[in-house]
Write a protein that holds these residues in place. Structure first.
Motif, mmCIF file in Angstrom:
data_model
loop_
_atom_site.group_PDB
_atom_site.id
_atom_site.type_symbol
_atom_site.label_atom_id
_atom_site.label_comp_id
_atom_site.label_asym_id
_atom_site.label_seq_id
_atom_site.Cartn_x
_atom_site.Cartn_y
_atom_site.Cartn_z
ATOM 1 N N ASN A 77 0.654 -0.992 -0.164
ATOM 2 C CA ASN A 77 -0.309 -0.398 0.300
ATOM 3 C C ASN A 77 0.351 1.464 0.398
ATOM 4 O OD1 ASN A 77 -2.202 -1.123 -0.465
ATOM 5 N ND2 ASN A 77 -2.391 -1.215 1.634
ATOM 6 N N ALA A 78 1.826 1.227 1.072
ATOM 7 C CA ALA A 78 2.468 2.749 1.015
ATOM 8 C C ALA A 78 3.284 3.086 -0.080
ATOM 9 C CB ALA A 78 3.818 2.564 1.885
ATOM 10 N N GLN A 79 4.362 1.479 -0.710
ATOM 11 C CA GLN A 79 4.309 2.145 -2.375
ATOM 12 C C GLN A 79 3.658 2.085 -3.802
ATOM 13 O OE1 GLN A 79 7.261 2.362 -1.855
ATOM 14 N NE2 GLN A 79 8.921 1.440 -0.947
ATOM 15 N N LYS A 80 2.448 1.760 -3.050
ATOM 16 C CA LYS A 80 0.868 2.211 -4.216
ATOM 17 C C LYS A 80 1.240 3.754 -4.249
ATOM 18 C CE LYS A 80 -1.554 -2.212 -4.439
ATOM 19 N NZ LYS A 80 -2.837 -2.509 -3.909
ATOM 20 N N ALA A 81 1.063 3.688 -2.758
ATOM 21 C CA ALA A 81 0.451 5.017 -2.772
ATOM 22 C C ALA A 81 1.455 5.998 -3.621
ATOM 23 C CB ALA A 81 1.021 5.335 -1.366
ATOM 24 N N ARG A 82 2.886 5.795 -3.743
ATOM 25 C CA ARG A 82 3.772 6.700 -4.494
ATOM 26 C C ARG A 82 3.433 5.926 -5.875
ATOM 27 N NH1 ARG A 82 9.631 6.633 -1.808
ATOM 28 N NH2 ARG A 82 9.967 4.597 -1.585
ATOM 29 N N GLY A 83 3.157 5.689 -6.423
ATOM 30 C CA GLY A 83 2.448 5.742 -7.850
ATOM 31 C C GLY A 83 3.755 4.362 -8.298
ATOM 32 N N ALA A 84 3.842 3.630 -7.269
ATOM 33 C CA ALA A 84 4.498 1.962 -7.766
ATOM 34 C C ALA A 84 3.147 1.197 -8.567
ATOM 35 C CB ALA A 84 4.824 1.140 -6.730
ATOM 36 N N ASP A 85 3.310 0.655 -9.831
ATOM 37 C CA ASP A 85 2.446 0.205 -10.478
ATOM 38 C C ASP A 85 2.870 -1.775 -10.239
ATOM 39 O OD1 ASP A 85 0.244 -0.823 -12.191
ATOM 40 O OD2 ASP A 85 1.501 -0.043 -14.286
ATOM 41 N N PRO A 109 12.248 -3.671 1.758
ATOM 42 C CA PRO A 109 11.565 -3.463 2.858
ATOM 43 C C PRO A 109 11.152 -4.991 3.737
ATOM 44 C CG PRO A 109 10.837 -1.375 1.331
ATOM 45 C CD PRO A 109 11.322 -3.119 0.252
ATOM 46 N N PRO A 145 10.917 -2.717 -4.675
ATOM 47 C CA PRO A 145 10.718 -2.514 -3.759
ATOM 48 C C PRO A 145 8.921 -3.055 -2.153
ATOM 49 C CG PRO A 145 9.498 -1.252 -5.644
ATOM 50 C CD PRO A 145 10.484 -2.053 -5.613
#
Lengths: 271, 287
Positions: free
Chosen positions: A180-188, A207, A203
């Protein structure tokens, strides 16, 4: 999506099967899996299927849950069936078209093999549905304890297993959070080819590894603070005891096994 | 036009076996541009669920979320756009760091937006400046930084996307008092320099009182209060009933009022408290 994975899928209940000694359950499950492969024809396999159906009914685990456990192996079942249809020859020919030849024996063995795999999965998931992971590892420890004479640390092995199981839900939660955190930064994470998808996992994995190591250190310290030394003489709070129902299950199984051997002898084998 | 509009949002979840549970029950609200909205509520009151709807990480069971004039579930592209319009920074964001250098980690968001290298560099520098991370740290590994620095780098990673709305989920959780003050100051200065909307989820009523322009109170999946800081904190009794605190100063003035002194209960900063007490002592004359 990731939460659909079920490991250590316990269905709480208080049936006869739930109350059985976990060691007996493990032994019988293994014995059952072996005897499925002893069956040579539909009648003896039917007897084995009857055994698993009776066990399932006694355990009161909903049919829906059992079917859910079959979902991940569906592909393997289909694959096995298809291979058997095309590669087993013998009996009367049903379809023949160019290089494809389907025979009655092929169809029979496809059904037979699929039935075997399904029985195997249902039986082993009954074990995990009716036994909590902690009890299961405790039973494994007890069953493997004879290995101590070879200086194998069974205690340590059982502790590792318990800890690994304990952290599965934690890790799943962690993966969800990081995703969720990476999706919030636009990770596809959902589109692109195989390589770009594998790259998109970086990514998430880095972590995850870092926090797993951190967790492992914390846990090790916490265990040491409580004087854990991996002792061989640890006792457990709940002692496992064989009861009448366990002997009953054993007798039931032996009767079924005898029936299979007799049925194998009197009826023509499928494979 | 409000920057975010939530219309009759309902979110339920379940596993198909047991009955569904509601995490958000019929919430409607409008957030104006430039506001600093604080979201408060008990653990499990639906705060995190609500903010995850704002950038399309969760899909509403029913209801709409309109960001910058567009329903975010209109199309696949609009969901992706919402991720960049509403920058969401989760709790303990330092656990999302993964790149080899601080610079590349902050650049992850802008890169996903498909910007060119020049623009990315500009944005990374600006974001690092907002959070007080000097350029000398750019080539360091984010894992060599201190806890407070890691958190600031992670926040910069969201700021670098230059979202119209910045959402921070408990940005001060688990930090020491100095770390907390640093984060709160940077939020304040970020808002003052950019004038952008900020949504802040917090457990500290003191922080809320110091920073917020508006407060949203959630209780048991429902919207309990939504108004200015003064409006919300003057209903201290109701907040206490929900298991929430009010700032210590507010509590003192509530007790003074109970003791029969003619003080106002809409006091929420120490400064206001001082003035109110002086007013009382000097008989209504301000010093």
């Amino acid at each position: 999506m990731i939460k659909d994975i079920t490991i250590g899928q316990y269905y709480s209940g208080n049936s006869v099967i739930h109350r059985m000694d976990a060691r007996m359950k493990i032994v019988l499950t293994l014995a059952y899996i072996v005897s499925i492969f002893v069956c040579k024809n539909f009648i003896s396999l039917g007897a084995m299927a009857l055994f698993v159906i009776i066990t399932a009914l006694l355990s009161r685990v909903p049919v829906k849950m059992l079917l859910k456990s079959l979902k991940p192996v569906l592909i393997i079942v289909i694959f096995t069936a298809v291979l058997n249809i095309f590669y087993t020859t013998g009996g009367s020919t049903l379809v023949e078209w160019r290089f494809i030849k389907i025979t009655s024996k092929g169809v029979f063995s496809a059904i037979f093999m699929s039935a075997r795999i399904i029985a195997l999965i249902v039986c082993s998931s009954l074990l995990t549905y009716t036994t909590t992971p902690t009890v299961l590892t405790g039973a494994l420890e007890s069953l493997l304890s004879p290995l101590k004479i070879f200086h194998i640390k069974v205690n340590t092995f059982a502790m590792m297993l318990t800890l690994a199981l304990r952290f599965v839900p934690t890790l799943i939660e962690e993966i969800d959070r990081i995703m969720n955190a990476q999706k919030a930064r636009g990770a596809d994470l959902e589109s692109g080819g195989l390589i770009s998808r594998a790259k998109a996992l970086v990514p998430i994995l880095i972590p995850l590894f870092i926090s797993s190591f951190r967790r492992a250190y914390d846990l090790a310290f916490a265990m040491e603070c409580r004087c854990y030394t991996g002792g061989d003489n640890r006792t457990s709070m709940k002692k496992m005891k064989l009861a009448g129902r366990d002997l009953g299950a054993l007798v039931f199984y032996i009767v079924m096994l005898a029936a299979i051997i007799v049925l194998n002898h009197f009826f023509k084998p499928v494979i | 036009m409000p920057i975010i509009e939530v219309e009759n949002l309902i979110y339920r979840y379940g596993n198909g076996l047991s009955p569904e549970k509601a995490a958000i029950e019929d919430i409607s609200l409008q957030i104006e541009e430039g506001e600093l909205l604080a979201v408060i509520g008990h653990t499990g009151s639906g705060k995190s669920t609500l903010i995850q709807h704002l950038n399309g990480l969760l899909k509403p069971t029913s209801g709409r979320v309109i960001v910058d004039g567009h329903d975010i579930w209109e199309s696949k592209a609009s969901v992706r756009q919402a991720r960049f319009t509403v920058g969401l920074c989760f709790q303990y964001p330092e656990y999302q760091l993964f790149e080899e250098t601080v610079f590349r980690d902050i650049a992850f968001g802008p890169k996903n937006m498909g910007l060119d290298d020049n623009e990315i560099k500009k944005r990374v520098c600006r974001a690092a400046e907002y959070v007080g991370i000097g350029t000398e740290l750019f080539e360091k590994s984010p894992f060599d930084l201190s806890g407070g620095q890691k958190r600031r780098v992670a926040i910069a990673g969201v700021m670098a996307m230059e979202p119209k709305v910045l959402v921070l989920d408990e940005p001060t959780a688990g930090l020491d008092p100095i770390g907390r003050d640093t984060i709160l100051k940077l939020i304040k200065s970020y808002r003052e320099t950019t004038g952008k909307t900020v949504i802040l989820v917090s457990h500290s009523m003191e922080d809320v009182a110091k920073l917020a322009t508006k407060v949203l109170v959630l209780n048991r999946s429902r919207l309990a209060m939504f108004g200015t800081v003064e409006e919300v904190f003057s209903r201290g009794d109701e907040l206490t009933e929900m298991g929430l605190n009010v700032p210590q100063v507010t509590r003192i003035f509530m007790l003074l009022r109970q003791a029969g002194l003619p003080v106002s209960t809409g006091i929420y900063t120490v400064e206001q408290g001082r003035n109110e007490l002086l007013r009382l002592v000097n008989g209504g004359v301000r010093p």
